[in-house]
Motif scaffolding. Structure first.
Motif, mmCIF file in Angstrom:
data_model
loop_
_atom_site.group_PDB
_atom_site.id
_atom_site.type_symbol
_atom_site.label_atom_id
_atom_site.label_comp_id
_atom_site.label_asym_id
_atom_site.label_seq_id
_atom_site.Cartn_x
_atom_site.Cartn_y
_atom_site.Cartn_z
ATOM 1 N N ARG A 135 12.712 5.628 -2.825
ATOM 2 C CA ARG A 135 11.654 5.200 -1.657
ATOM 3 C C ARG A 135 10.684 4.207 -2.475
ATOM 4 O O ARG A 135 10.180 4.345 -3.498
ATOM 5 C CB ARG A 135 10.757 6.204 -1.071
ATOM 6 N N ASN A 136 10.217 3.054 -1.747
ATOM 7 C CA ASN A 136 9.424 2.218 -2.379
ATOM 8 C C ASN A 136 8.210 2.082 -1.257
ATOM 9 O O ASN A 136 8.182 1.478 -0.191
ATOM 10 C CB ASN A 136 9.984 0.777 -2.615
ATOM 11 N N ASN A 137 7.165 2.372 -1.716
ATOM 12 C CA ASN A 137 5.952 2.357 -1.004
ATOM 13 C C ASN A 137 6.090 2.802 0.354
ATOM 14 O O ASN A 137 5.741 2.426 1.479
ATOM 15 C CB ASN A 137 5.470 1.012 -0.532
ATOM 16 N N GLY A 138 6.901 4.228 0.458
ATOM 17 C CA GLY A 138 7.108 4.898 1.694
ATOM 18 C C GLY A 138 8.374 4.402 2.514
ATOM 19 O O GLY A 138 8.593 5.114 3.534
ATOM 20 N N LYS A 139 8.767 3.300 2.129
ATOM 21 C CA LYS A 139 10.075 2.610 2.547
ATOM 22 C C LYS A 139 11.331 3.450 2.159
ATOM 23 O O LYS A 139 11.457 3.408 0.894
ATOM 24 C CB LYS A 139 9.844 1.006 2.472
ATOM 25 N N MET A 140 12.271 3.088 2.982
ATOM 26 C CA MET A 140 13.612 3.489 2.595
ATOM 27 C C MET A 140 14.456 2.553 1.955
ATOM 28 O O MET A 140 14.257 1.187 2.288
ATOM 29 C CB MET A 140 14.386 3.847 3.868
ATOM 30 N N SER A 141 15.068 2.706 0.867
ATOM 31 C CA SER A 141 15.799 1.682 0.365
ATOM 32 C C SER A 141 16.966 1.058 1.144
ATOM 33 O O SER A 141 17.379 1.880 2.006
ATOM 34 C CB SER A 141 16.584 2.206 -0.990
#
Length: 80
Positions: free
Chosen positions: A3-9
């Protein structure tokens, strides 16, 4: 889970989407989309394209399998 900043890859989203699709569709669904994809590919590529991917596939297979593999598939092919 990447996860990047709470976003799904992208990979995680693809995996989750694939799992959801698999729950909602059967073998025939996948056979049909495979057939349609093959027809579409054959309309947009020529003989040389298929020769090239066949050669690449053959080379990759020969690197990952031994003589016994080829003996076995030859035996199976000879039965048909």
């Amino acid at each position: 889970m990447a996860r990047n900043n709470g976003k799904m890859s992208r990979e995680e989203a693809g995996r989750m989407g694939g799992e959801a699709t698999a729950k909602n569709h059967d073998k025939e669904f996948y056979q049909e989309i495979g057939r349609k994809g093959g027809e579409s590919t054959s309309k947009s590529h020529d003989r040389e394209f298929y020769q090239e991917i066949g050669q690449k596939g053959g080379e990759a297979t020969s690197e990952s399998h031994d003589k016994d593999f080829y003996k076995e598939i030859g035996r199976k092919g000879g039965k048909n």
